[in-house]
Design a protein around this motif. Structure first.
Motif, PDB file in Angstrom:
ATOM      1  N   LEU A  20       0.737  -1.122  -0.021  1.00  0.00           N
ATOM      2  CA  LEU A  20       0.025  -0.024   0.115  1.00  0.00           C
ATOM      3  C   LEU A  20       0.930   1.109   0.090  1.00  0.00           C
ATOM      4  N   VAL A  21       1.874   1.277   0.866  1.00  0.00           N
ATOM      5  CA  VAL A  21       2.867   2.379   1.059  1.00  0.00           C
ATOM      6  C   VAL A  21       3.677   2.660  -0.106  1.00  0.00           C
ATOM      7  N   PHE A  22       4.302   1.539  -0.430  1.00  0.00           N
ATOM      8  CA  PHE A  22       5.821   1.740  -1.333  1.00  0.00           C
ATOM      9  C   PHE A  22       5.584   1.222  -2.659  1.00  0.00           C
ATOM     10  N   GLN A  23       4.763   0.102  -2.714  1.00  0.00           N
ATOM     11  CA  GLN A  23       4.267  -0.266  -4.164  1.00  0.00           C
ATOM     12  C   GLN A  23       2.676  -0.500  -4.581  1.00  0.00           C
ATOM     13  N   PRO A  24       2.214   0.453  -4.654  1.00  0.00           N
ATOM     14  CA  PRO A  24       0.865   0.611  -4.795  1.00  0.00           C
ATOM     15  C   PRO A  24       0.347  -0.069  -6.241  1.00  0.00           C
ATOM     16  N   ASP A  25       1.145   0.174  -7.235  1.00  0.00           N
ATOM     17  CA  ASP A  25       0.929  -0.487  -8.484  1.00  0.00           C
ATOM     18  C   ASP A  25       1.114  -2.083  -8.512  1.00  0.00           C
ATOM     19  N   ARG A  26       1.771  -2.549  -7.445  1.00  0.00           N
ATOM     20  CA  ARG A  26       1.933  -3.985  -7.738  1.00  0.00           C
ATOM     21  C   ARG A  26       0.588  -4.682  -7.390  1.00  0.00           C
ATOM     22  N   PRO A  27       0.453  -5.667  -8.406  1.00  0.00           N
ATOM     23  CA  PRO A  27      -0.832  -6.579  -8.514  1.00  0.00           C
ATOM     24  C   PRO A  27      -0.774  -7.338  -7.096  1.00  0.00           C
ATOM     25  N   ILE A  28      -2.256  -7.432  -6.615  1.00  0.00           N
ATOM     26  CA  ILE A  28      -2.218  -8.186  -5.511  1.00  0.00           C
ATOM     27  C   ILE A  28      -1.956  -9.642  -5.594  1.00  0.00           C
ATOM     28  N   SER A  29      -2.131 -10.081  -6.962  1.00  0.00           N
ATOM     29  CA  SER A  29      -1.828 -11.538  -6.925  1.00  0.00           C
ATOM     30  C   SER A  29      -0.396 -11.903  -7.126  1.00  0.00           C
ATOM     31  N   ASP A  30       0.555 -10.871  -7.205  1.00  0.00           N
ATOM     32  CA  ASP A  30       2.017 -10.980  -6.946  1.00  0.00           C
ATOM     33  C   ASP A  30       2.206 -10.841  -5.620  1.00  0.00           C
TER      34      ASP A  30
END
Length: 45
Positions: A20-30
């Motif tokens: 949420l803080v550092f990688q908001p574009d990271r997919p939740i599936s990852d």
């Protein structure tokens, strides 16, 4: 078992906040696959 449960909960919490803080574009599936990989490695031990 209780310590393991607490550790896994803490790991999940840290990963969620990190995403949420550092990688908001990271997919939740990852994030999910990373967490499951860690759980599988711990379960083998």
């Amino acid at each position: 078992m209780r310590t393991s449960s607490s550790a896994l909960f803490g790991l999940g919490l840290v990963m969620a906040v990190d995403r949420l803080v550092f990688q908001p574009d990271r997919p939740i599936s990852d994030v999910q696959q990373t967490l499951l990989g860690i759980v599988r490695r711990v379960a083998r031990t």
